[in-house]
Design a protein around this motif. Structure first.
Motif, PDB file in Angstrom:
ATOM      1  N   VAL A  62       9.742  14.229  14.464  1.00 39.79           N
ATOM      2  CA  VAL A  62       8.313  13.358  15.233  1.00 39.79           C
ATOM      3  C   VAL A  62       7.768  13.136  13.651  1.00 39.79           C
ATOM      4  N   GLY A  63       7.867  13.958  12.736  1.00 43.00           N
ATOM      5  CA  GLY A  63       7.357  13.765  11.131  1.00 43.00           C
ATOM      6  C   GLY A  63       7.838  12.367  10.885  1.00 43.00           C
ATOM      7  N   LEU A  64       9.116  12.348  10.859  1.00 45.13           N
ATOM      8  CA  LEU A  64      10.056  11.630   9.966  1.00 45.13           C
ATOM      9  C   LEU A  64       9.319  10.208  10.811  1.00 45.13           C
ATOM     10  N   ALA A  65       9.055   9.804  12.012  1.00 45.19           N
ATOM     11  CA  ALA A  65       8.682   8.945  12.710  1.00 45.19           C
ATOM     12  C   ALA A  65       7.093   8.614  12.018  1.00 45.19           C
ATOM     13  N   ILE A  66       6.561   9.200  12.425  1.00 42.49           N
ATOM     14  CA  ILE A  66       4.887   9.142  11.984  1.00 42.49           C
ATOM     15  C   ILE A  66       5.042   8.628  10.219  1.00 42.49           C
ATOM     16  N   ALA A  67       5.769   9.282   9.152  1.00 45.48           N
ATOM     17  CA  ALA A  67       5.703   8.439   8.083  1.00 45.48           C
ATOM     18  C   ALA A  67       6.160   7.675   8.398  1.00 45.48           C
ATOM     19  N   VAL A  68       7.509   6.635   8.871  1.00 46.20           N
ATOM     20  CA  VAL A  68       8.072   5.818   8.922  1.00 46.20           C
ATOM     21  C   VAL A  68       6.944   4.929   8.640  1.00 46.20           C
ATOM     22  N   LEU A  69       6.036   4.945  10.105  1.00 42.23           N
ATOM     23  CA  LEU A  69       5.223   4.553  10.589  1.00 42.23           C
ATOM     24  C   LEU A  69       4.150   4.258   9.645  1.00 42.23           C
ATOM     25  N   VAL A  70       3.442   5.738   8.540  1.00 44.85           N
ATOM     26  CA  VAL A  70       2.700   5.029   7.667  1.00 44.85           C
ATOM     27  C   VAL A  70       2.872   4.230   6.558  1.00 44.85           C
ATOM     28  N   SER A  71       4.512   4.352   6.135  1.00 46.06           N
ATOM     29  CA  SER A  71       5.009   3.272   5.321  1.00 46.06           C
ATOM     30  C   SER A  71       5.128   2.285   5.187  1.00 46.06           C
ATOM     31  N   PHE A  72       5.236   1.578   6.114  1.00 44.23           N
ATOM     32  CA  PHE A  72       5.025   0.299   7.193  1.00 44.23           C
ATOM     33  C   PHE A  72       3.376   0.105   7.150  1.00 44.23           C
ATOM     34  N   ALA A  73       2.456   0.725   7.609  1.00 44.51           N
ATOM     35  CA  ALA A  73       1.010   0.241   7.287  1.00 44.51           C
ATOM     36  C   ALA A  73       0.680   0.498   6.410  1.00 44.51           C
ATOM     37  N   ARG A  74       1.315   1.644   5.060  1.00 43.77           N
ATOM     38  CA  ARG A  74       0.773   1.027   3.140  1.00 43.77           C
ATOM     39  C   ARG A  74       1.845  -0.011   3.074  1.00 43.77           C
ATOM     40  N   SER A  75       2.420  -0.159   3.622  1.00 48.84           N
ATOM     41  CA  SER A  75       3.370  -1.767   2.561  1.00 48.84           C
ATOM     42  C   SER A  75       4.340  -1.006   1.859  1.00 48.84           C
ATOM     43  N   LEU A  76       4.885   0.203   2.250  1.00 50.27           N
ATOM     44  CA  LEU A  76       5.961   1.115   1.347  1.00 50.27           C
ATOM     45  C   LEU A  76       6.669  -0.046   0.612  1.00 50.27           C
ATOM     46  N   TYR A  77       7.689  -0.865   1.288  1.00 48.69           N
ATOM     47  CA  TYR A  77       8.216  -1.452   0.992  1.00 48.69           C
ATOM     48  C   TYR A  77       8.754  -2.720   0.214  1.00 48.69           C
ATOM     49  N   CYS A 107       3.326   9.715  -0.937  1.00 52.63           N
ATOM     50  CA  CYS A 107       2.432  10.769  -1.693  1.00 52.63           C
ATOM     51  C   CYS A 107       1.844  10.855   0.489  1.00 52.63           C
ATOM     52  N   ASP A 108       1.466   9.558   0.651  1.00 51.31           N
ATOM     53  CA  ASP A 108       0.827   9.539   2.018  1.00 51.31           C
ATOM     54  C   ASP A 108       1.416   9.494   3.504  1.00 51.31           C
ATOM     55  N   CYS A 109       2.481   8.811   3.254  1.00 58.17           N
ATOM     56  CA  CYS A 109       4.073   9.303   4.052  1.00 58.17           C
ATOM     57  C   CYS A 109       4.163  10.400   4.621  1.00 58.17           C
ATOM     58  N   PHE A 110       4.118  11.562   3.337  1.00 59.26           N
ATOM     59  CA  PHE A 110       4.586  12.626   3.508  1.00 59.26           C
ATOM     60  C   PHE A 110       3.326  13.904   3.566  1.00 59.26           C
ATOM     61  N   ALA A 111       2.233  13.429   3.604  1.00 60.84           N
ATOM     62  CA  ALA A 111       1.001  13.968   3.778  1.00 60.84           C
ATOM     63  C   ALA A 111       0.281  13.941   5.149  1.00 60.84           C
ATOM     64  N   VAL A 112       0.217  12.492   5.614  1.00 62.01           N
ATOM     65  CA  VAL A 112      -0.322  12.382   7.086  1.00 62.01           C
ATOM     66  C   VAL A 112       0.114  12.989   7.628  1.00 62.01           C
ATOM     67  N   PRO A 113       1.629  13.043   7.888  1.00 61.09           N
ATOM     68  CA  PRO A 113       2.004  14.059   9.321  1.00 61.09           C
ATOM     69  C   PRO A 113       2.017  15.466   8.882  1.00 61.09           C
ATOM     70  N   GLY A 114       2.278  15.757   8.279  1.00 63.74           N
ATOM     71  CA  GLY A 114       2.595  17.331   6.977  1.00 63.74           C
ATOM     72  C   GLY A 114       1.085  17.589   7.849  1.00 63.74           C
ATOM     73  N   LEU A 115      -0.210  17.352   7.416  1.00 66.48           N
ATOM     74  CA  LEU A 115      -1.464  17.439   8.207  1.00 66.48           C
ATOM     75  C   LEU A 115      -1.777  17.895   9.551  1.00 66.48           C
ATOM     76  N   LEU A 116      -1.651  16.813  10.026  1.00 68.55           N
ATOM     77  CA  LEU A 116      -1.314  15.938  11.493  1.00 68.55           C
ATOM     78  C   LEU A 116      -0.611  17.387  12.356  1.00 68.55           C
ATOM     79  N   LEU A 117       0.636  17.261  11.938  1.00 69.96           N
ATOM     80  CA  LEU A 117       1.488  18.234  12.103  1.00 69.96           C
ATOM     81  C   LEU A 117       0.660  19.910  12.012  1.00 69.96           C
TER      82      LEU A 117
END
Length: 130
Positions: free
Chosen positions: A14-29, A42-52
């Motif tokens: 679930v954390g990785l899924a949130i990280a992927v969603l954040v990466s698409f939202a922030r245009s990582l690719y 940094c945002d991709c891993f901090a957001v799911p970490g804080l949510l969990l």
């Protein structure tokens, strides 16, 4: 042991899924420079970490009985509209809370997996900032 591994794996998924969603939202690719990529990671891993972690703390508060009065009040209110009353509808708050205390949920796995995501996000922050 198997249940514990499944619990941690699902939470990490679930954390990785949130990280992927954040990466698409922030245009990582579509980032071109390294600093922008590290900032988004940094945002991709901090957001799911804080949510969990926050969800784990919410479960901790619920286990302590913080929200029991709200559930009891809602149950009593909606019980007014039922035609037939059961034995559960007649229980006192003391009985309701005693029954709820028997049904505690574990939360430590949420905090541990969230902390791992947060540490990874902090490492990307250090790489990005320095």
């Amino acid at each position: 042991m198997k249940k514990l591994v499944i619990r941690y794996s699902v939470t990490a998924g679930v954390g990785l899924a949130i990280a992927v969603l954040v990466s698409f939202a922030r245009s990582l690719y579509w980032q071109e420079d390294t600093v922008s990529v590290l900032e988004v990671l940094c945002d991709c891993f901090a957001v799911p970490g804080l949510l969990l972690i926050l969800f784990g703390l919410l479960v901790f508060c619920t286990n302590g009985g913080t929200f029991d009065i709200f559930g009891f009040g809602a149950k009593k209110f909606f019980g007014l509209f039922k035609r037939e009353r059961t034995e559960k509808d007649r229980e006192s708050f003391y009985e309701y809370r005693k029954r709820k205390q028997e049904n505690k949920h574990s939360f430590l796995y949420l905090i541990i997996v969230g902390a791992v995501f947060l540490v990874i996000g902090f490492i990307f922050f250090l790489l990005y900032h320095f």
